[in-house]
Enzyme design. Structure first.
Site, mmCIF file in Angstrom:
data_model
loop_
_atom_site.group_PDB
_atom_site.id
_atom_site.type_symbol
_atom_site.label_atom_id
_atom_site.label_comp_id
_atom_site.label_asym_id
_atom_site.label_seq_id
_atom_site.Cartn_x
_atom_site.Cartn_y
_atom_site.Cartn_z
ATOM 1 N N ARG A 151 0.849 -1.167 0.128
ATOM 2 C CA ARG A 151 -0.081 0.077 -0.137
ATOM 3 C C ARG A 151 0.844 1.227 -0.006
ATOM 4 N NH1 ARG A 151 -2.130 -3.584 3.876
ATOM 5 N NH2 ARG A 151 -4.230 -4.296 3.303
ATOM 6 N N LYS B 2 -2.797 -2.640 7.817
ATOM 7 C CA LYS B 2 -4.000 -2.500 8.385
ATOM 8 C C LYS B 2 -4.042 -3.176 9.823
ATOM 9 C CE LYS B 2 -6.624 -0.701 4.629
ATOM 10 N NZ LYS B 2 -7.823 -0.969 3.880
ATOM 11 N N HIS C 195 -2.697 3.091 -5.887
ATOM 12 C CA HIS C 195 -3.124 1.871 -5.437
ATOM 13 C C HIS C 195 -3.674 0.840 -6.466
ATOM 14 C CE1 HIS C 195 -4.898 -0.247 -1.642
ATOM 15 N NE2 HIS C 195 -6.093 -0.534 -2.514
ATOM 16 N N ARG D 240 -1.095 -1.583 -6.935
ATOM 17 C CA ARG D 240 -1.079 -2.863 -6.016
ATOM 18 C C ARG D 240 -2.090 -3.925 -6.353
ATOM 19 N NH1 ARG D 240 -1.243 -4.702 -0.222
ATOM 20 N NH2 ARG D 240 -3.374 -5.032 0.548
ATOM 21 N N HIS E 281 -3.881 -9.538 3.601
ATOM 22 C CA HIS E 281 -5.365 -9.483 3.938
ATOM 23 C C HIS E 281 -5.708 -10.460 5.070
ATOM 24 C CE1 HIS E 281 -6.378 -8.292 -0.361
ATOM 25 N NE2 HIS E 281 -6.227 -7.234 0.205
ATOM 26 N N TYR F 190 -10.089 -10.702 -6.674
ATOM 27 C CA TYR F 190 -9.423 -10.614 -7.799
ATOM 28 C C TYR F 190 -9.576 -11.637 -8.759
ATOM 29 C CZ TYR F 190 -6.730 -6.881 -5.314
ATOM 30 O OH TYR F 190 -6.303 -6.146 -4.663
#
Length: 313
Positions: free
Chosen positions: A166, A191, A259, A262, A285, A294
């Site tokens: 990110r 995150k 982004h 990514r 994730h 995806y």
């Protein structure tokens, strides 16, 4: 104003103090990302200031304890009138739920009106990756005035596209974290404060080495790896603007952003046969369901796999 403060909010002191305590709790105990805390700060500030006008009186803690579901719906309707999308409204409602849960936990108020409101339905949004050719052209671009800034932007973008970082993760790297040979990995904090180690391609190592060699500013070990033109930390907005300026010369779509590199990383790995679980780990994730989006982006490749491998195809 730093993350975790709402001192600019027009509200009673007791309400501001409660909001600040909640944001500090999110930062110190729940370890939410600074961008998330900033977004929640905006949401709660907008809500409290809306209530002051909606009620015609200050939104004191006692008045918040009398909040109704109608008051919450009126706020969401006002946000919708200001062209807020369903995704933004969902985030705002999540922030309000977390805030009122915290206020109940610290025994300041007890009101379940926010919890009774259903989340707005957001239309599914698919990632918009670049093609392999466009992503490669973007990372290879040498548009710009100063050689060291060109080298900096290429190195940063190569980390986004080559390692799936990110933009905030790339710009948070310290000089001591620079993945120079023989180090071929980089440790990043994503995150929720979740750490991961991501491989770095040789081409990215070379670009980073070139940027460090050309950078005219000191790069102390504990300082940021990527610097702005005046020697301060590079801001995400500057990299976003750099990519925006490259759209027309390179024929890039309007969706080309840091982004999107990514997204391109994940989509191109999947298209070349990478395991979905491995892509999940590389992206950081928490849930495989987040990575599975995806597969919808790359449906043509999946259909081709079925046609090639299925016995009845």
């Amino acid at each position: 104003m730093s993350a975790g403060e709402v001192t600019r909010m027009t509200a009673p002191a007791a309400t501001i103090e409660a909001a600040n305590a909640w944001l500090t709790h999110l930062r110190a105990e729940r370890r939410l990302a600074a961008n998330t805390i900033d977004a929640y700060e905006r949401d709660i500030r907008q809500f409290i200031e809306f209530l002051g006008g909606h009620w015609g009186e200050p939104a004191t803690p006692a008045r918040l304890n009398a909040l109704t579901a109608g008051d919450v719906r009126a706020f969401l309707a006002a946000r919708r009138d200001d062209d807020a999308c369903s995704r933004s409204l969902s985030r705002s409602l999540s922030a309000l739920r977390a805030f009122f849960t915290y206020l109940e936990r610290v025994k300041l108020i007890k009101n379940r009106a926010v919890a009774s409101i259903a989340m707005p339905k957001a239309p599914p949004s698919l990632p918009k990756p670049l093609t392999e050719e466009k992503a490669g052209a973007l990372v290879a671009s040498e548009a710009g005035a100063d050689a060291w800034i060109i080298a900096r932007d290429r190195a940063a973008m190569c980390l986004l596209y080559g390692s799936g970082l990110r933009i905030a993760e790339a710009l948070a790297l310290r000089r001591r974290d620079a993945p120079l040979p023989p180090r071929d990995t980089v440790r990043v904090t994503g995150k929720g404060g979740k750490e991961r180690i991501t491989p770095v391609l040789p081409v990215a190592q070379a670009l980073i080495a070139r940027y460090i060699a050309l950078c005219p500013w000191p790069l102390p070990p504990d300082g940021p790896l990527f610097l702005g033109a005046k020697g301060g930390p590079l801001r995400a907005r500057l990299l976003q603007l750099a990519i925006a300026r490259m759209r027309a010369p390179l024929g890039l779509p309007a969706s080309a952003t840091p982004h999107s590199l990514r997204h391109s990383f994940a989509t191109h790995l999947l298209g070349r046969g990478a395991n979905l679980r491995a892509i999940q780990d590389l992206l950081g994730h928490a849930s495989l369901s987040t990575t599975q989006i995806y597969t919808q982006v790359d449906r043509e490749r999946l259909l081709a796999v079925i046609e090639r491998a299925h016995p009845r195809a």
